[in-house]
Design an enzyme around this catalytic site. Sequence first.
Site, short mmCIF file in Angstrom:
data_model
loop_
_atom_site.label_atom_id
_atom_site.label_comp_id
_atom_site.label_asym_id
_atom_site.label_seq_id
_atom_site.Cartn_x
_atom_site.Cartn_y
_atom_site.Cartn_z
N LYS A 73 0.98 1.09 -3.54
CA LYS A 73 -0.25 1.44 -2.82
C LYS A 73 -1.38 1.86 -3.77
CE LYS A 73 2.10 2.80 1.48
NZ LYS A 73 2.19 3.84 2.55
N TYR A 128 -1.08 -3.21 9.41
CA TYR A 128 -0.51 -2.01 10.05
C TYR A 128 -0.72 -2.00 11.56
CZ TYR A 128 0.82 0.43 5.72
OH TYR A 128 1.44 0.82 4.54
N ASN A 185 1.50 7.90 -0.32
CA ASN A 185 2.91 8.06 -0.68
C ASN A 185 3.45 6.90 -1.53
OD1 ASN A 185 2.96 6.17 1.33
ND2 ASN A 185 4.32 7.27 2.71
N HIS A 219 5.20 1.08 -0.13
CA HIS A 219 5.55 0.60 1.21
C HIS A 219 6.78 -0.29 1.10
CE1 HIS A 219 5.26 -1.36 5.16
NE2 HIS A 219 5.59 -2.45 4.50
N GLU A 262 5.68 -9.31 7.41
CA GLU A 262 4.92 -8.75 6.29
C GLU A 262 4.90 -9.69 5.08
OE1 GLU A 262 6.56 -4.82 5.66
OE2 GLU A 262 5.71 -4.09 7.54
P1 IDP Z 1 6.89 4.19 6.18
O1 IDP Z 1 5.83 3.75 5.19
O2 IDP Z 1 7.85 5.19 5.58
O3 IDP Z 1 7.58 3.05 6.87
P2 IDP Z 1 5.42 4.58 8.69
O4 IDP Z 1 5.82 5.53 9.76
O5 IDP Z 1 5.64 3.12 8.92
O6 IDP Z 1 6.13 5.05 7.33
O7 IDP Z 1 3.89 4.85 8.39
C1 IDP Z 1 3.14 3.94 7.60
C2 IDP Z 1 2.32 4.73 6.60
O8 IDP Z 1 1.38 5.55 7.31
C3 IDP Z 1 3.10 5.74 5.75
O9 IDP Z 1 3.73 5.18 4.63
C4 IDP Z 1 2.01 6.70 5.35
O10 IDP Z 1 1.19 6.16 4.31
C5 IDP Z 1 1.18 6.76 6.63
N1 IDP Z 1 1.61 7.85 7.53
C6 IDP Z 1 2.77 7.91 8.26
N2 IDP Z 1 2.85 9.05 8.97
C7 IDP Z 1 1.70 9.73 8.69
C8 IDP Z 1 1.18 10.99 9.11
O11 IDP Z 1 1.79 11.72 9.91
N3 IDP Z 1 -0.04 11.36 8.59
C9 IDP Z 1 -0.73 10.57 7.72
N4 IDP Z 1 -0.28 9.38 7.30
C10 IDP Z 1 0.93 8.96 7.76
MG MG Z 2 6.77 1.57 8.14
#
Ligand code: IDP
Ligand code: MG
Length: 140
Positions: free
Chosen positions: A10, A50, A113, A116, A127
């Site tokens: 990312k 997304y 984070n 992905h 994807e």
């Molecule tokens: P993942 O990347 O672990 O699969 P997902 O639930 O698919 O997590 O969420 C996609 C992305 O959205 C996350 O990697 C993160 O960057 C962001 N995200 C997820 N939950 C939150 C939140 O509660 N607050 C802010 N950003 C979030």
């Molecule tokens: Mg996800």
Amino acid sequence: MIERTLAIIKPDAVSRNLIGTVIQRIEKEEIKIVAMKMIRMTKEQAKGFYYVHKDKPFYESLTDFMSSGPCVVMVLEGENVIERYRKLMGATDYKKAEPGTIRKEFATDIEKNVVHGSDSKESAEFEIKYFFSELEIVGK
Ligand code: IDP
Ligand code: MG
């Protein structure tokens, strides 16, 4: 069974010069990179990628972030690679991630984070096609 998953380094990780570090972690796990490129998503492209999160409160902020700078997108291949790469990434919230995972070590925020990874065969298929044509994926 050999499967494929879509991985993204990312914009937070690219701007912090963590591309090599993430790739090293992937290669250490004996996971093969079979396609890779650097891209810069538009806001609309990030929203399309997304789409499953369109009703989440973080959708706007997430798609702003994902279009804020370049990303490295990769197709990874290996035995059970969807689950193995998810495990290597660690939990979405780095505070809850297992020690030694990429997110635990490098994430700074639940949104920023670092990486992905597809979460299922169905999402991997969608994807991978979102970023790569079959011609761009290197076979054995
Ligand atoms: P993942 O990347 O672990 O699969 P997902 O639930 O698919 O997590 O969420 C996609 C992305 O959205 C996350 O990697 C993160 O960057 C962001 N995200 C997820 N939950 C939150 C939140 O509660 N607050 C802010 N950003 C979030
Ligand atoms: Mg996800």
